[in-house]
Design a protein around this motif. Structure first.
Motif, PDB file in Angstrom:
ATOM      1  N   TYR A   1      -4.173  -4.858   6.812  1.00 12.92           N
ATOM      2  CA  TYR A   1      -3.129  -4.361   5.895  1.00 12.92           C
ATOM      3  C   TYR A   1      -1.773  -4.347   6.602  1.00 12.92           C
ATOM      4  CZ  TYR A   1      -0.759  -1.212   2.614  1.00 12.92           C
ATOM      5  OH  TYR A   1       0.127  -0.662   1.716  1.00 12.92           O
TER       6      TYR A   1
ATOM      7  N   MET B   1      -3.595  -8.891   2.759  1.00 11.91           N
ATOM      8  CA  MET B   1      -4.228  -7.957   1.831  1.00 11.91           C
ATOM      9  C   MET B   1      -5.645  -8.387   1.452  1.00 11.91           C
ATOM     10  SD  MET B   1      -2.145  -5.619   1.720  1.00 11.91           S
ATOM     11  CE  MET B   1      -0.701  -5.718   2.791  1.00 11.91           C
ATOM     12  N   GLN B   2      -5.902  -9.686   1.351  1.00 13.03           N
ATOM     13  CA  GLN B   2      -7.244 -10.131   0.985  1.00 13.03           C
ATOM     14  C   GLN B   2      -8.253  -9.772   2.071  1.00 13.03           C
ATOM     15  OE1 GLN B   2      -7.961 -11.098  -2.078  1.00 13.03           O
ATOM     16  NE2 GLN B   2      -5.772 -10.743  -2.444  1.00 13.03           N
TER      17      GLN B   2
ATOM     18  N   SER C   1      -8.175   0.830  -0.561  1.00 20.54           N
ATOM     19  CA  SER C   1      -8.299  -0.347  -1.429  1.00 20.54           C
ATOM     20  C   SER C   1      -7.216  -0.339  -2.503  1.00 20.54           C
ATOM     21  CB  SER C   1      -9.678  -0.382  -2.091  1.00 20.54           C
ATOM     22  OG  SER C   1     -10.697  -0.538  -1.131  1.00 20.54           O
TER      23      SER C   1
ATOM     24  N   ALA D   1      -3.989  -1.511  -1.017  1.00 25.49           N
ATOM     25  CA  ALA D   1      -4.001  -2.964  -0.786  1.00 25.49           C
ATOM     26  C   ALA D   1      -3.886  -3.730  -2.099  1.00 25.49           C
ATOM     27  CB  ALA D   1      -5.279  -3.359  -0.042  1.00 25.49           C
ATOM     28  N   GLN D   2      -4.538  -3.241  -3.145  1.00 24.97           N
ATOM     29  CA  GLN D   2      -4.425  -3.899  -4.447  1.00 24.97           C
ATOM     30  C   GLN D   2      -2.991  -3.839  -4.958  1.00 24.97           C
ATOM     31  OE1 GLN D   2      -6.555  -5.710  -5.913  1.00 24.97           O
ATOM     32  NE2 GLN D   2      -8.632  -5.069  -5.375  1.00 24.97           N
TER      33      GLN D   2
ATOM     34  N   ALA E   1      -0.264  -3.605  -3.123  1.00 28.46           N
ATOM     35  CA  ALA E   1       0.537  -4.506  -2.295  1.00 28.46           C
ATOM     36  C   ALA E   1       0.256  -5.969  -2.621  1.00 28.46           C
ATOM     37  CB  ALA E   1       0.253  -4.239  -0.816  1.00 28.46           C
ATOM     38  N   ALA E   2      -0.964  -6.258  -3.100  1.00 28.60           N
ATOM     39  CA  ALA E   2      -1.333  -7.635  -3.449  1.00 28.60           C
ATOM     40  C   ALA E   2      -0.864  -8.019  -4.854  1.00 28.60           C
ATOM     41  CB  ALA E   2      -2.845  -7.813  -3.339  1.00 28.60           C
TER      42      ALA E   2
ATOM     43  N   CYS F   1      -5.266  -1.008  -8.910  1.00 25.31           N
ATOM     44  CA  CYS F   1      -4.901   0.201  -8.178  1.00 25.31           C
ATOM     45  C   CYS F   1      -5.079   1.429  -9.065  1.00 25.31           C
ATOM     46  CB  CYS F   1      -3.458   0.091  -7.684  1.00 25.31           C
ATOM     47  SG  CYS F   1      -2.857   1.573  -6.843  1.00 25.31           S
TER      48      CYS F   1
END
Length: 315
Positions: free
Chosen positions: A171, A176-177, A215, A218-219, A221-222, A228
């Protein structure tokens, strides 16, 4: 016989097929035809499954590969791909699931069960605790740890912590993946544990919440604020008023331009923060400022669109 009378012809043929010498031949032909149809269906299923597995990440492909050569296990994997509620990558990464599949394959190789018996037991188990055959399969394969011992819980918590740390590093590096893969694997380690004591249950829940919130971050940010929101909602369903989940979900609502939902979460977060000593008041103020700024940008964009729509045409 009138060969133009369809009903008469049908009755005559049925009488013919019921004759003792002919009935067995007809039944055999029907069995062969059914077997051919089922074989074609299996071939089509395997081709579709191959495409689905090839579309997954390398870790999931490696985890599933040993079982695709076993028809009953391949059909199980195929059914999971067709279930919208199943995260196949998380399922395949779960060490307890891997143990279940390995034991199932060994039972088949030893001849302990037939493919039909194993398929029935596997599907019965996976359909949930209400199924009367769940206990039967548990005796055969034990695919998850019920009444988890403190030692088993400690090992699982250590494993998920390692995944979380690797996810956090990814992260911070902006991948992110990769971060999501590590968080998903950490959750997979925990999902099938069933500790009996309230203290152990609280430890497990705390770890699950931490991974869900990571998670969710990260979702977001992705570029997936909807996911999210879903993850934060899961946390809040299990822990109502969770401050970090409310704040993260509010930020995701802002990204989705759902300002009314964002305001509701921020007000709830302010109440939760006040109850815990107000340690995140500054961060909450920044979130309010982000909401107001994004809403203002939307208004300006809307005014620009309407202004261009009604501007006088150039002469």
């Amino acid at each position: 016989m009138d060969f133009n009378d369809g009903q008469a012809l049908s009755r005559s043929f049925q009488e013919f097929t019921r004759q003792p010498g002919v009935a067995a031949l007809v039944e055999q032909a029907q069995r062969e035809e059914l077997a051919e149809v089922l074989q074609q269906q299996d071939a089509a299923m395997m081709e579709a499954l191959r495409c689905k597995v090839e579309a997954t990440d390398a870790a999931t492909r490696a985890a599933l590969a040993p079982y695709l050569a076993v028809p009953v296990l391949a059909r199980l994997v195929s059914s999971l791909f067709n279930d919208p509620d199943t995260d196949v990558a998380a399922w395949a990464a779960n060490p307890q699931v891997q143990s279940m599949l390995q034991r199932a394959r060994r039972m088949l190789q030893r001849g302990d069960v037939s493919e039909r018996q194993l398929e029935t037991a596997l599907l019965a188990y996976l359909k949930g605790p209400g199924n009367p055959q769940r206990a039967e399969f548990k005796q055969l394969a034990t695919p998850h740890v019920t009444n988890t011992t403190p030692e088993q819980l400690a090992a699982a918590l250590n494993e998920q912590l390692e995944e979380r740390l690797q996810g956090n590093a990814a992260y911070r590096a902006g991948d992110m993946q990769a971060a999501l893969r590590h968080y998903t694997r950490g959750l997979a380690v925990l999902r099938l544990l069933r500790p009996s004591g309230p203290q152990d249950q609280a430890l497990l829940q705390e770890a699950v919440v931490g991974l869900q919130l990571n998670s969710a971050a990260a979702q977001l940010a992705a570029g997936a604020p909807g996911t999210c929101v879903d993850l934060c909602s899961e946390v809040l369903a299990a822990a109502p008023g969770h401050l970090a989940a409310l704040m993260r979900r509010a930020r995701a609502h802002v990204a989705r331009h759902d300002y009314q939902a964002a305001e509701a979460d921020l007000r709830a977060a302010e109440d939760a923060d006040a109850a815990s000593g107000g340690t995140r008041a500054d961060e909450l103020q920044r979130l309010w400022a982000e909401l107001r700024a994004q809403r203002q940008r939307d208004r300006q964009a809307d005014r620009g669109v309407w202004g261009r729509m009604f501007a006088p045409l150039a002469s």
